[in-house]
Scaffold this motif. Structure first.
Motif, PDB file in Angstrom:
ATOM      1  N   SER A   1      -3.365  -4.941   0.793  1.00  0.00           N
ATOM      2  CA  SER A   1      -2.030  -4.458   0.421  1.00  0.00           C
ATOM      3  C   SER A   1      -1.245  -3.944   1.621  1.00  0.00           C
ATOM      4  O   SER A   1      -0.029  -3.793   1.541  1.00  0.00           O
ATOM      5  CB  SER A   1      -2.118  -3.383  -0.664  1.00  0.00           C
ATOM      6  OG  SER A   1      -2.849  -2.270  -0.222  1.00  0.00           O
ATOM      7  N   CYS A   2      -1.925  -3.698   2.744  1.00  0.00           N
ATOM      8  CA  CYS A   2      -1.182  -3.255   3.942  1.00  0.00           C
ATOM      9  C   CYS A   2      -0.348  -4.386   4.520  1.00  0.00           C
ATOM     10  O   CYS A   2       0.588  -4.140   5.275  1.00  0.00           O
ATOM     11  CB  CYS A   2      -2.117  -2.701   5.008  1.00  0.00           C
ATOM     12  SG  CYS A   2      -3.256  -3.917   5.710  1.00  0.00           S
ATOM     13  N   VAL A  52       0.835  -1.210   0.000  1.00  0.00           N
ATOM     14  CA  VAL A  52       0.000   0.000   0.000  1.00  0.00           C
ATOM     15  C   VAL A  52       0.870   1.261   0.000  1.00  0.00           C
ATOM     16  O   VAL A  52       0.520   2.265  -0.642  1.00  0.00           O
ATOM     17  CB  VAL A  52      -1.004   0.010   1.188  1.00  0.00           C
ATOM     18  CG1 VAL A  52      -0.307   0.111   2.543  1.00  0.00           C
ATOM     19  CG2 VAL A  52      -1.996   1.150   1.044  1.00  0.00           C
ATOM     20  N   ASP A  53       2.018   1.213   0.682  1.00  0.00           N
ATOM     21  CA  ASP A  53       2.871   2.405   0.723  1.00  0.00           C
ATOM     22  C   ASP A  53       3.580   2.625  -0.603  1.00  0.00           C
ATOM     23  O   ASP A  53       3.816   3.767  -1.008  1.00  0.00           O
ATOM     24  CB  ASP A  53       3.879   2.293   1.875  1.00  0.00           C
ATOM     25  CG  ASP A  53       3.186   2.396   3.217  1.00  0.00           C
ATOM     26  OD1 ASP A  53       2.049   2.916   3.258  1.00  0.00           O
ATOM     27  OD2 ASP A  53       3.753   1.949   4.230  1.00  0.00           O
ATOM     28  N   ARG A  59      -4.316  -0.803   8.715  1.00  0.00           N
ATOM     29  CA  ARG A  59      -3.011  -1.445   8.531  1.00  0.00           C
ATOM     30  C   ARG A  59      -2.896  -2.775   9.292  1.00  0.00           C
ATOM     31  O   ARG A  59      -1.827  -3.170   9.718  1.00  0.00           O
ATOM     32  CB  ARG A  59      -1.860  -0.526   8.950  1.00  0.00           C
ATOM     33  CG  ARG A  59      -1.654   0.647   8.022  1.00  0.00           C
ATOM     34  CD  ARG A  59      -0.456   1.476   8.428  1.00  0.00           C
ATOM     35  NE  ARG A  59      -0.220   2.552   7.485  1.00  0.00           N
ATOM     36  CZ  ARG A  59       0.523   2.439   6.391  1.00  0.00           C
ATOM     37  NH1 ARG A  59       1.117   1.300   6.111  1.00  0.00           N
ATOM     38  NH2 ARG A  59       0.674   3.469   5.579  1.00  0.00           N
ATOM     39  N   ARG A  90       0.854   4.166  -2.852  1.00  0.00           N
ATOM     40  CA  ARG A  90       0.458   5.549  -2.516  1.00  0.00           C
ATOM     41  C   ARG A  90       1.634   6.519  -2.596  1.00  0.00           C
ATOM     42  O   ARG A  90       1.516   7.611  -3.155  1.00  0.00           O
ATOM     43  CB  ARG A  90      -0.153   5.602  -1.105  1.00  0.00           C
ATOM     44  CG  ARG A  90      -1.527   4.915  -1.027  1.00  0.00           C
ATOM     45  CD  ARG A  90      -2.086   4.977   0.385  1.00  0.00           C
ATOM     46  NE  ARG A  90      -2.231   6.345   0.848  1.00  0.00           N
ATOM     47  CZ  ARG A  90      -3.302   7.095   0.625  1.00  0.00           C
ATOM     48  NH1 ARG A  90      -4.338   6.609  -0.030  1.00  0.00           N
ATOM     49  NH2 ARG A  90      -3.352   8.338   1.080  1.00  0.00           N
ATOM     50  N   SER A 131      -4.718  -1.870  -9.051  1.00  0.00           N
ATOM     51  CA  SER A 131      -5.375  -1.078  -8.009  1.00  0.00           C
ATOM     52  C   SER A 131      -6.652  -0.474  -8.591  1.00  0.00           C
ATOM     53  O   SER A 131      -6.914  -0.586  -9.794  1.00  0.00           O
ATOM     54  CB  SER A 131      -4.437   0.031  -7.502  1.00  0.00           C
ATOM     55  OG  SER A 131      -4.322   1.031  -8.488  1.00  0.00           O
ATOM     56  N   CYS A 140      -7.643  -1.254   1.895  1.00  0.00           N
ATOM     57  CA  CYS A 140      -6.410  -1.284   1.091  1.00  0.00           C
ATOM     58  C   CYS A 140      -6.419  -2.399   0.065  1.00  0.00           C
ATOM     59  O   CYS A 140      -5.375  -2.694  -0.520  1.00  0.00           O
ATOM     60  CB  CYS A 140      -5.221  -1.480   2.029  1.00  0.00           C
ATOM     61  SG  CYS A 140      -5.288  -3.092   2.821  1.00  0.00           S
ATOM     62  N   GLY A 156     -11.717  -0.368  -1.716  1.00  0.00           N
ATOM     63  CA  GLY A 156     -11.466  -1.739  -1.258  1.00  0.00           C
ATOM     64  C   GLY A 156     -12.653  -2.641  -1.504  1.00  0.00           C
ATOM     65  O   GLY A 156     -12.507  -3.802  -1.901  1.00  0.00           O
ATOM     66  N   THR A 196      -6.109   3.609  -3.261  1.00  0.00           N
ATOM     67  CA  THR A 196      -5.961   2.546  -2.259  1.00  0.00           C
ATOM     68  C   THR A 196      -5.731   3.201  -0.902  1.00  0.00           C
ATOM     69  O   THR A 196      -4.809   3.989  -0.750  1.00  0.00           O
ATOM     70  CB  THR A 196      -4.764   1.637  -2.635  1.00  0.00           C
ATOM     71  OG1 THR A 196      -4.961   1.165  -3.956  1.00  0.00           O
ATOM     72  CG2 THR A 196      -4.657   0.464  -1.689  1.00  0.00           C
ATOM     73  N   LYS A 197      -6.586   2.887   0.070  1.00  0.00           N
ATOM     74  CA  LYS A 197      -6.515   3.569   1.368  1.00  0.00           C
ATOM     75  C   LYS A 197      -5.799   2.718   2.412  1.00  0.00           C
ATOM     76  O   LYS A 197      -5.996   1.501   2.456  1.00  0.00           O
ATOM     77  CB  LYS A 197      -7.922   3.879   1.905  1.00  0.00           C
ATOM     78  CG  LYS A 197      -8.847   4.568   0.911  1.00  0.00           C
ATOM     79  CD  LYS A 197      -8.342   5.928   0.508  1.00  0.00           C
ATOM     80  CE  LYS A 197      -9.235   6.571  -0.534  1.00  0.00           C
ATOM     81  NZ  LYS A 197      -8.563   7.624  -1.298  1.00  0.00           N
ATOM     82  N   ALA A 198      -5.013   3.359   3.260  1.00  0.00           N
ATOM     83  CA  ALA A 198      -4.402   2.662   4.403  1.00  0.00           C
ATOM     84  C   ALA A 198      -5.148   3.133   5.645  1.00  0.00           C
ATOM     85  O   ALA A 198      -4.961   4.266   6.072  1.00  0.00           O
ATOM     86  CB  ALA A 198      -2.930   3.007   4.497  1.00  0.00           C
TER      87      ALA A 198
END
Ligand SMILES: Cc1cc2nc3c(=O)[nH]c(=O)nc-3n(C[C@H](O)[C@H](O)[C@H](O)COP(=O)(O)OP(=O)(O)OC[C@H]3O[C@@H](n4cnc5c(N)ncnc54)[C@H](O)[C@@H]3O)c2cc1C
Ligand code: FES
Ligand code: FES
Lengths: 284, 160
Positions: B58-59, B23-24, B40, B27, B73, B47, B105, B35-37
């Motif tokens: 993805s986290c 995820v990082d 986590r 982003r 994504s 994510c 998501g 894609t949101k975190a």
């Protein structure tokens, strides 16, 4: 977040390479669903890791005449898919299908579930205990096969030098069932888990997870059952009543539930597991 | 560690900490902020992306395990000014998106599931959404929208 830019990950090309890296101090990385949360638990990620994801031999489920051999890197989703419909293995499928949520199940491995010693709510542990599973451990120059209860009693020591490579289940069960109590359906950890298995000898074996720190067989209940007529172990209500007399667990307090509550729900989970076991037996 | 992978059709190379969550990378390095975190921890599903055709969080995917992988994504579903993916359009039409935090998501979990299970019923849809938490809408209307989407897909197929 980037606590170590020097971190190294070896993608092992053979089990020997993985063992050598482990021997030099690398942490094993399987699906990463537990390890990746280390920073959330206030723990630094390991600086040196070795991954098993390029070892195809660990991804297989071999269904043989007398036994099923499950590679350590098989995911929960893969396990449920490959054992679906196999006589006597419903509890394994239910545990693999009921744990976490679908996206986690596609990634989290059997090996990771068994080797996370600070995780009390692992669904596969009570099932494998009730199935009398044995685990295969490899260390440099050595292969060890031992009952899962023995492995769980001393996981930290065994895993100092070893990698868990497979779990072996004998096909000597008539039926099995897995009952778990999550607080909600949204993939949270189960408060308590009961797995029940009827073996070919007619006996019922019961194991409990998530109540104490490590899953274990419910020996006192099994002992009471051993002196009761066989019909008792097929009667969910009588089993619930017997279970209520045998609760000898010290429930752990945790964020989802207090220890007393985990113990309190066990007889009901036994009733559910036995009802499901009996239903499966009557179908067969 | 150097990792080469495909993200939304483009070849990408990452160099750095192998335990960096996907995820990082999406982003911060690729600026794919759809894609949101959020948690986590694998609990919320905000994510979710597709890796090699499967919806995953993805986290919790370390980039070091993704050499050679194909990642998709939310941005790949309706790139640029193209029309929304029919599932996104169904959500919009049913007015089920509120704050919107969960929806990338939600769509990324449901799109592969519906592709493989075009005859899914409400219960199966709910089971597939177990890992996607929405704090705003309540889930029934989302399920209604998914059912509408499946009905319209079937109608389209029937009409050739
Ligand atoms: C949101 C969420 C909900 C969850 N809910 C449940 C649930 O309801 N029930 C349940 O059972 N589990 C649940 N889990 C836990 C999940 O099952 C574990 O995170 C998972 O099984 C760990 O597997 P992994 O492959 O990701 O392991 P990793 O994170 O890669 O590793 C975990 C540990 O095991 C060690 N390890 C891994 N494989 C081996 C091996 N072969 N030999 C030696 N050591 C090894 C690693 O070194 C590490 O210490 C949940 C997890 C999440 C994120
Ligand atoms: S941010 Fe990944 S599941 Fe919540
Ligand atoms: S719309 Fe706000 S969390 Fe789902």
């Amino acid at each position: 977040m980037f606590d170590s830019m020097e971190r190294s990950l070896t993608v092992a090309g053979s089990i020997e390479e993985a063992l050598a890296a482990k021997h030099r101090g690398a942490a094993v990385l399987a699906g990463g669903t537990w390890l990746m949360r280390d920073p959330r638990r206030g723990v630094n990620l390991p600086d040196v890791l070795v991954s098993l994801h390029a070892l195809p031999a660990l991804f297989t489920v071999e269904i043989e005449k007398d036994q099923v051999v499950i590679g350590a890197s098989v995911t929960h989703a893969g396990l449920a898919r490959q054992l679906a419909g196999l006589n006597g293995f419903d509890a394994v499928v239910a545990a693999a299908n009921g744990a976490a949520n679908p996206a986690i199940r596609r990634v989290a491995t059997v090996g990771g579930n068994l080797c996370t010693f600070d995780f009390a709510a692992a669904d596969l542990l009570p099932v494998f205990l009730a199935m009398n599973a044995v685990v295969e451990l490899r260390s440099i120059g050595e292969r060890q096969v031992l009952p899962i209860a023995e492995f769980l009693a001393n996981r930290r020591v065994f895993l100092r030098d070893s990698i868990l490579t497979s779990v072996i289940l004998r096909r000597d069960v008539i039926a099995s069932a897995h009952a778990r109590l999550p607080l909600r359906r949204a993939g949270d950890y189960p408060v308590a888990i009961v797995s029940a298995v009827r073996g070919h000898d007619g006996r019922v074996r019961i194991a409990v997870g998530s109540v104490e720190d490590v899953a274990r067989r419910w020996i006192s209940l099994e002992a009471v059952l051993a002196i009761e007529p066989a019909s008792v172990s097929a009667d969910p209500e009588r089993m619930r009543a017997l279970a209520a007399q045998c609760v000898d667990f010290r429930g752990r307090d945790g964020i989802e539930a207090d220890g007393w509550y985990r113990c309190q729900v066990l007889p009901t989970l036994v009733r559910r597991a036995i009802a499901s076991l009996s239903a499966k037996e009557s179908v067969q | 560690m150097t990792v080469t992978l495909r993200i939304n059709g483009s070849a990408c190379r990452f160099h750095g900490d192998p335990m960096t969550p996907l995820v990082d990378v999406l982003r911060r390095e690729r600026f794919l902020t759809g894609t949101k975190a959020v948690c986590r921890e694998g609990f919320c599903g905000a994510c979710t992306v597709e890796v090699d055709g499967e919806a995953v969080m993805s986290c919790l995917r370390p980039i070091g395990l993704l050499d050679g992988a194909t990642v998709k994504s939310i941005e790949a579903l309706a790139p640029g000014d193209t029309a929304l993916h029919p599932l996104q359009a169904a959500f919009e039409a049913a007015d089920v998106v509120q704050c919107g935090m969960c929806f990338p998501g939600m769509v990324m979990s449901l799109a592969p599931f519906l592709r493989e299970n075009p005859d899914a019923g409400r219960n199966e849809i709910k089971a597939a959404m177990v890992g996607n938490i929405c704090r705003c809408t309540g889930y029934e209307r989302i399920v209604d929208a998914v059912m509408n989407f499946l009905d319209s897909q079937k109608m389209e197929q029937a009409n050739g």
